[in-house]
Design a protein around this motif. Structure first.
Motif, short mmCIF file in Angstrom:
data_model
loop_
_atom_site.label_atom_id
_atom_site.label_comp_id
_atom_site.label_asym_id
_atom_site.label_seq_id
_atom_site.Cartn_x
_atom_site.Cartn_y
_atom_site.Cartn_z
N GLY A 1 0.83 -1.17 -0.18
CA GLY A 1 0.00 -0.05 -0.02
C GLY A 1 0.99 1.13 -0.11
N VAL A 2 1.80 1.39 0.71
CA VAL A 2 2.97 2.57 0.79
C VAL A 2 3.41 2.48 -0.58
CG1 VAL A 2 4.92 3.41 1.81
CG2 VAL A 2 3.26 2.57 3.14
N LEU A 3 4.01 1.45 -1.17
CA LEU A 3 4.85 1.58 -2.24
C LEU A 3 3.92 1.89 -3.59
CD1 LEU A 3 7.31 -1.02 -1.83
CD2 LEU A 3 7.70 1.35 -1.60
N LEU A 4 2.65 1.46 -3.63
CA LEU A 4 1.91 1.47 -4.90
C LEU A 4 0.85 2.51 -4.81
CD1 LEU A 4 1.14 -2.38 -5.33
CD2 LEU A 4 2.84 -0.82 -6.46
N ARG A 5 0.15 2.97 -3.72
CA ARG A 5 -0.65 4.01 -3.88
C ARG A 5 -0.13 5.46 -3.88
NH1 ARG A 5 -5.15 2.34 -5.80
NH2 ARG A 5 -6.82 1.91 -3.77
N ARG A 6 -1.13 6.53 -4.20
CA ARG A 6 -0.62 7.96 -4.32
C ARG A 6 -1.46 8.84 -3.54
NH1 ARG A 6 2.94 6.82 -7.64
NH2 ARG A 6 3.01 6.43 -9.87
N SER A 7 -2.29 8.18 -2.92
CA SER A 7 -3.17 9.19 -1.90
C SER A 7 -2.47 8.90 -0.55
CB SER A 7 -4.38 8.55 -1.53
OG SER A 7 -5.27 9.13 -0.77
N PRO A 8 -2.22 10.19 0.15
CA PRO A 8 -1.72 10.18 1.52
C PRO A 8 -2.56 9.53 2.81
CG PRO A 8 -2.12 12.43 0.91
CD PRO A 8 -2.56 11.58 -0.40
N LEU A 9 -3.79 9.60 2.40
CA LEU A 9 -4.58 8.77 3.25
C LEU A 9 -4.50 7.27 3.30
CD1 LEU A 9 -6.85 9.09 5.38
CD2 LEU A 9 -8.56 9.00 3.64
N ILE A 10 -4.53 6.85 1.89
CA ILE A 10 -4.08 5.18 1.86
C ILE A 10 -2.55 4.89 2.38
CG2 ILE A 10 -3.78 3.47 0.22
CD1 ILE A 10 -6.64 4.56 0.54
N VAL A 11 -1.86 5.87 2.05
CA VAL A 11 -0.29 5.79 2.83
C VAL A 11 -0.40 5.65 4.25
CG1 VAL A 11 2.24 6.72 2.84
CG2 VAL A 11 0.87 6.59 0.71
N LEU A 12 -0.94 6.59 4.88
CA LEU A 12 -1.40 6.55 6.44
C LEU A 12 -2.03 5.23 6.69
CD1 LEU A 12 -2.48 10.20 7.41
CD2 LEU A 12 -0.34 8.76 7.86
N LEU A 13 -2.80 4.75 5.99
CA LEU A 13 -3.51 3.52 6.38
C LEU A 13 -2.69 2.50 6.35
CD1 LEU A 13 -7.09 4.02 5.11
CD2 LEU A 13 -6.57 4.23 7.39
#
Length: 101
Positions: free
Chosen positions: A22-34
């Motif tokens: 999730g950290v490496l593939l997503r661009r949304s900061p909310l998804i990165v925090l989750l």
């Protein structure tokens, strides 16, 4: 009795892998925090598993401390996301290169 340490470590490694993806593939900061929260919970599960294996409470106490730090991290992160949304900044992790005042 209950699940042994291999089960705790297997589930912990699966959760940690999902968080890393999730950290490496997503661009949304909310998804990165989750995803970071999922990674921290995987580490907590490892601490609790080893604590149960050795019959000590140290791992569980450390897991509680990590959860307190994670709660503070979420508060700061969500505050930043709300501030960025109010200023109509791009909510894309790749475009966020510096903090602008």
């Amino acid at each position: 009795m209950g699940p042994g340490i291999p089960w705790y470590l297997a589930i912990s490694s699966i959760l940690f892998s999902i968080g890393v993806a999730g950290v490496l593939l997503r661009r949304s900061p909310l998804i990165v925090l989750l995803s970071l929260e999922i990674m921290l919970n995987a580490a907590n599960l490892s601490f609790v598993g080893f604590s149960r294996l050795f019959g000590e409470m140290d791992g569980q106490i450390f897991a509680l401390a990590v959860m307190a730090v994670a709660a503070a991290e979420v508060c700061v992160g969500l505050g930043l996301i709300v501030a960025m949304a109010r200023r109509r900044l791009a909510l894309d992790v790749d475009t966020l290169t510096e903090l602008r005042g």
